[in-house]
Write a protein that holds these residues in place. Structure first.
Motif, mmCIF file in Angstrom:
data_model
loop_
_atom_site.group_PDB
_atom_site.id
_atom_site.type_symbol
_atom_site.label_atom_id
_atom_site.label_comp_id
_atom_site.label_asym_id
_atom_site.label_seq_id
_atom_site.Cartn_x
_atom_site.Cartn_y
_atom_site.Cartn_z
ATOM 1 N N MET A 1 0.847 -1.169 0.000
ATOM 2 C CA MET A 1 0.000 0.000 0.000
ATOM 3 C C MET A 1 0.894 1.235 0.000
ATOM 4 N N CYS A 2 0.629 2.165 -0.906
ATOM 5 C CA CYS A 2 1.454 3.376 -0.965
ATOM 6 C C CYS A 2 1.025 4.352 0.121
ATOM 7 N N THR A 3 1.810 5.389 0.314
ATOM 8 C CA THR A 3 1.523 6.332 1.399
ATOM 9 C C THR A 3 0.224 7.081 1.179
ATOM 10 N N GLY A 4 -0.149 7.360 -0.071
ATOM 11 C CA GLY A 4 -1.410 8.054 -0.347
ATOM 12 C C GLY A 4 -2.611 7.227 0.069
ATOM 13 N N SER A 5 -2.569 5.925 -0.210
ATOM 14 C CA SER A 5 -3.678 5.056 0.189
ATOM 15 C C SER A 5 -3.742 4.915 1.705
ATOM 16 N N CYS A 6 -2.610 4.822 2.346
ATOM 17 C CA CYS A 6 -2.565 4.733 3.807
ATOM 18 C C CYS A 6 -3.108 6.014 4.434
ATOM 19 N N ALA A 7 -2.722 7.165 3.873
ATOM 20 C CA ALA A 7 -3.206 8.440 4.394
ATOM 21 C C ALA A 7 -4.710 8.565 4.204
ATOM 22 N N LYS A 8 -5.220 8.102 3.074
ATOM 23 C CA LYS A 8 -6.660 8.159 2.837
ATOM 24 C C LYS A 8 -7.412 7.275 3.831
ATOM 25 N N CYS A 9 -6.876 6.100 4.123
ATOM 26 C CA CYS A 9 -7.478 5.207 5.113
ATOM 27 C C CYS A 9 -7.445 5.847 6.503
ATOM 28 N N LEU A 10 -6.333 6.471 6.844
ATOM 29 C CA LEU A 10 -6.199 7.140 8.135
ATOM 30 C C LEU A 10 -7.163 8.317 8.250
ATOM 31 N N GLY A 11 -7.302 9.088 7.181
ATOM 32 C CA GLY A 11 -8.232 10.213 7.179
ATOM 33 C C GLY A 11 -9.673 9.754 7.334
ATOM 34 N N GLY A 12 -10.023 8.658 6.675
ATOM 35 C CA GLY A 12 -11.373 8.118 6.805
ATOM 36 C C GLY A 12 -11.655 7.591 8.194
ATOM 37 N N THR A 13 -10.631 7.155 8.899
ATOM 38 C CA THR A 13 -10.798 6.687 10.274
ATOM 39 C C THR A 13 -10.876 7.857 11.257
ATOM 40 N N LEU A 14 -10.129 8.923 10.986
ATOM 41 C CA LEU A 14 -10.097 10.058 11.903
ATOM 42 C C LEU A 14 -11.405 10.850 11.922
ATOM 43 N N ILE A 15 -12.109 10.902 10.801
ATOM 44 C CA ILE A 15 -13.335 11.704 10.754
ATOM 45 C C ILE A 15 -14.394 11.184 11.717
ATOM 46 N N PRO A 16 -14.758 9.873 11.708
ATOM 47 C CA PRO A 16 -15.756 9.436 12.695
ATOM 48 C C PRO A 16 -15.269 9.581 14.137
ATOM 49 N N LEU A 17 -13.991 9.340 14.385
ATOM 50 C CA LEU A 17 -13.470 9.509 15.742
ATOM 51 C C LEU A 17 -13.541 10.964 16.188
ATOM 52 N N SER A 18 -13.276 11.873 15.277
ATOM 53 C CA SER A 18 -13.373 13.288 15.579
ATOM 54 C C SER A 18 -14.811 13.695 15.884
ATOM 55 N N VAL A 19 -15.744 13.178 15.113
ATOM 56 C CA VAL A 19 -17.161 13.484 15.346
ATOM 57 C C VAL A 19 -17.613 12.914 16.690
ATOM 58 N N PHE A 20 -17.173 11.708 17.047
ATOM 59 C CA PHE A 20 -17.527 11.112 18.341
ATOM 60 C C PHE A 20 -16.965 11.931 19.497
ATOM 61 N N GLY A 21 -15.728 12.393 19.385
ATOM 62 C CA GLY A 21 -15.135 13.238 20.424
ATOM 63 C C GLY A 21 -15.883 14.548 20.574
ATOM 64 N N LEU A 22 -16.276 15.142 19.469
ATOM 65 C CA LEU A 22 -17.036 16.382 19.484
ATOM 66 C C LEU A 22 -18.398 16.177 20.138
#
Length: 143
Positions: A1-22
């Motif tokens: 997996m290249c860094t762009g795909s890893c970053a996209k996966c990480l970004g998709g994981t951070l959004i729901p976690l951010s919404v839950f924290g908020l």
């Protein structure tokens, strides 16, 4: 997996976690699911906005940058094709540091709040306060 795909996966994981924290921090303003009439009954740490600022706002920025990182196929600058990719990785590093600062702020506010304990109605003197703050409540005193 290249860094762009890893970053996209990480970004998709951070959004729901951010919404839950908020959302978790917003729910602290409604203890027991009720709207309270006196803000003095809320703990002091609720007003530090650890979940709204630290886990919410400061985490959304890195998540959005990470989601857009895979689509960044810039031609480069000054005739150097690798410049666009390097700049994208540099900005992702800067936003990752912002995310770490937000997580650290949220962690510190949570640790202070846990150390202080909840704000409760203390029936012995009919006031609102922190009965566990000094560590005296619940301990049996020697005779």
């Amino acid at each position: 997996m290249c860094t762009g795909s890893c970053a996209k996966c990480l970004g998709g994981t951070l959004i729901p976690l951010s919404v839950f924290g908020l959302l978790a921090n917003i729910l602290l303003f409604f203890p027991g699911g009720k709207v309270i009439d006196n803000n003095d009954h809320l703990s002091d740490e609720v007003w530090y906005f650890g979940g709204i600022l630290g886990s919410g706002v400061l985490m959304i920025f890195p998540a959005l940058v990470f989601l857009g990182l895979k689509n960044n196929d810039c031609c480069g600058c000054c005739g150097n094709e690798g410049c666009g990719k390097r700049f994208a990785m540099f900005t992702s590093t800067i936003f990752a540091v912002i995310g770490v600062l937000g997580a650290g702020y949220s962690f510190i506010v949570s640790a202070v709040s846990i150390n202080k304990g909840p704000k409760c109605f203390m029936s012995q003197n009919s006031t609102w306060g922190y009965p566990f703050q000094d560590g005296e409540m619940g301990r049996s005193k020697p005779p």
